[in-house]
Design a protein around this motif. Structure first.
Motif, PDB file in Angstrom:
ATOM      1  N   VAL A   1       0.839  -1.203   0.000  1.00  0.00           N
ATOM      2  CA  VAL A   1       0.000   0.000   0.000  1.00  0.00           C
ATOM      3  C   VAL A   1       0.873   1.252   0.000  1.00  0.00           C
ATOM      4  CG1 VAL A   1      -1.675   1.324   1.332  1.00  0.00           C
ATOM      5  CG2 VAL A   1      -1.987  -1.131   1.055  1.00  0.00           C
ATOM      6  N   ARG A   2       1.972   1.224   0.759  1.00  0.00           N
ATOM      7  CA  ARG A   2       2.854   2.389   0.780  1.00  0.00           C
ATOM      8  C   ARG A   2       3.399   2.685  -0.611  1.00  0.00           C
ATOM      9  NH1 ARG A   2       6.691   0.741   4.047  1.00  0.00           N
ATOM     10  NH2 ARG A   2       8.117   0.192   2.354  1.00  0.00           N
ATOM     11  N   GLU A   3       3.843   1.668  -1.327  1.00  0.00           N
ATOM     12  CA  GLU A   3       4.384   1.885  -2.666  1.00  0.00           C
ATOM     13  C   GLU A   3       3.309   2.403  -3.622  1.00  0.00           C
ATOM     14  OE1 GLU A   3       7.550   1.941  -3.577  1.00  0.00           O
ATOM     15  OE2 GLU A   3       7.819   1.677  -1.422  1.00  0.00           O
ATOM     16  N   SER A   4       2.097   1.887  -3.499  1.00  0.00           N
ATOM     17  CA  SER A   4       0.992   2.355  -4.346  1.00  0.00           C
ATOM     18  C   SER A   4       0.709   3.832  -4.088  1.00  0.00           C
ATOM     19  CB  SER A   4      -0.263   1.518  -4.084  1.00  0.00           C
ATOM     20  OG  SER A   4      -1.345   1.997  -4.862  1.00  0.00           O
ATOM     21  N   LEU A   5       0.679   4.221  -2.815  1.00  0.00           N
ATOM     22  CA  LEU A   5       0.419   5.618  -2.472  1.00  0.00           C
ATOM     23  C   LEU A   5       1.554   6.528  -2.931  1.00  0.00           C
ATOM     24  CD1 LEU A   5      -1.089   5.163   1.079  1.00  0.00           C
ATOM     25  CD2 LEU A   5      -2.262   6.203  -0.875  1.00  0.00           C
ATOM     26  N   LEU A   6       2.787   6.077  -2.774  1.00  0.00           N
ATOM     27  CA  LEU A   6       3.915   6.907  -3.212  1.00  0.00           C
ATOM     28  C   LEU A   6       3.890   7.097  -4.726  1.00  0.00           C
ATOM     29  CD1 LEU A   6       6.734   5.569  -0.859  1.00  0.00           C
ATOM     30  CD2 LEU A   6       5.627   7.824  -0.774  1.00  0.00           C
TER      31      LEU A   6
END
Length: 404
Positions: free
Chosen positions: A375-380
């Protein structure tokens, strides 16, 4: 609809005296006349009497009385003023002109919902409830093509206001009405806002697994260019912090700051950044975030009670007990004054812990390659596609303040 607020309140907020007087004159006239036009064809007494900021463009010309205008055109001009005022940190001026626009177009659900949202910014929760209730009712009886969208927006705003009061059961009902209305008409961005709001309600209700499920839906539904993507990234970081994943939350707090322009929202991000830095024992980030909040406070910016609470938690992690207690007491006082039951309870619990020197947050590392990392990579990725420094021309009605 609520009675008009005292227009004199704007005089202390607008720094330039002639502009402050002009805004007051317009609001005062709107309180006492039903149609904003005089016998001489000018709405508010002639252009010579009023001096409005040039950045307002056509809206300034309408409100300065250079032509005769129908109420709808004056309402549009009032809307331009509230957008301008909100971007410049003048919440009272924004609220009064949003309410003026709602009165000029009394059948408009969107105008009423905007007035409710700006009441929420001023912690005018009873007044905000009246506007949101009116907005929902107007949308339900409307035959306009936008009726379902207006209904969703009204209930999302109403739900956020109920969350402020700690009434999470009621907040969830409103947010779910907004979600269903948005999905009925295929408005994915509005449905994303509903999932986003349901996520924050679950966070405050302590239902963190359910919050994570709504977070996944919100990430999937928001397009990268949507104005609420930075707010979503912040709130998901906040969810992770609630689960102890402070080192996972920290990069998102850093990434969203360039997109957060309103001072009342920046202080919340900075306070959460300080808390995460405290948990990770990152002294540099903690101290810089703390000092940034302090500068905004000393500049007279409104600091939400929740920001002082999270700042106090960051101070506790570094065993800065005096700082922590000062911030905690500020949180307790402001939350009490503003009727924020959740922050009152949090601050009371923290204060008891500070007085016995109970230890602060400890960082937890999530499984490598698990949901948090994905999720962090998707948001970034979405944030990288979100133009730095960009602002929408108008604050969209579904964008609510970052205040956890």
């Amino acid at each position: 609809m609520p009675a008009a607020r005292p227009s004199l309140l704007v005089l202390d907020e607008v720094p330039e005296a002639r502009a402050a007087y002009s805004f007051w004159r317009i609001l005062a006239d709107l309180e006492v006349i039903s149609t904003p036009a005089r016998d001489d064809g000018t709405p508010f007494g002639g252009a010579d009497a009023l001096e409005l900021p040039a950045e307002l463009g056509d809206a300034a010309r309408v409100l300065a009385g250079r032509e005769s205008h129908v109420p709808g055109e004056v309402a549009d001009a009032c809307a331009a003023v509230w957008e301008w005022a909100e971007q410049r940190g003048m919440p009272e001026l924004a609220l009064q002109f949003a309410e003026a626009a709602a009165r000029l177009e009394p059948d408009s659900s969107a105008r009423a919902a905007t007035a409710g949202r700006l009441c929420r910014r001023r912690s005018e929760r009873i007044r905000g409830t009246l506007w949101f209730r009116r907005a929902a009712r107007l949308a339900r009886v409307s035959h306009a093509k936008t009726a379902e969208v207006d209904f969703a927006i009204a209930h999302l705003g109403w739900g956020n206001l109920e969350s402020d009061l700690g009434r999470f059961g009621e907040a969830e009902k409103h947010a779910d009405k907004g979600r269903r209305a948005a999905l009925r008409v295929g408005r994915r961005s509005l449905a994303a806002s509903a999932y986003h709001d349901l996520m924050t309600i679950r966070i405050h209700s302590g239902r963190l697994d359910e919050a994570a499920a709504h977070a996944r839906s919100a990430v999937a539904f928001y397009k990268p260019e949507h104005p609420r993507v930075p707010a979503l990234a912040h709130d998901i970081a906040f969810l992770w912090a609630c689960r102890g994943f402070f080192s996972s939350a920290a990069p998102l707090y850093d990434a969203v700051l360039p997109f957060i322009h309103l001072a009342a929202e920046r202080v919340v991000v900075l306070a959460n950044q300080a808390r995460a830095a405290g948990a990770c024992r990152d002294r540099l980030r903690y101290e810089r975030a703390y000092q940034a909040v302090e500068r905004l406070r000393q500049a007279g910016e409104t600091v939400p009670a929740s920001a002082f609470y999270h700042l106090a938690e960051g101070c506790r992690s570094f065993e800065e007990w005096n700082r922590a207690e000062q911030c905690c007491l500020l949180a307790l006082r402001l939350a009490g004054e503003r009727g924020n039951a959740l922050t009152v309870a949090q601050a009371q619990q923290l204060l008891a812990g500070l007085r016995v020197r109970a230890p602060g947050d400890r960082d937890v590392v999530p499984p490598e390659g698990g949901e948090v990392d994905l999720v962090r990579e998707s948001l970034l990725r979405k944030l990288r596609k979100h133009a730095p420094g960009a602002r929408p021309r108008a604050v969209p009605p579904e964008k609510y303040p970052i205040e956890q």
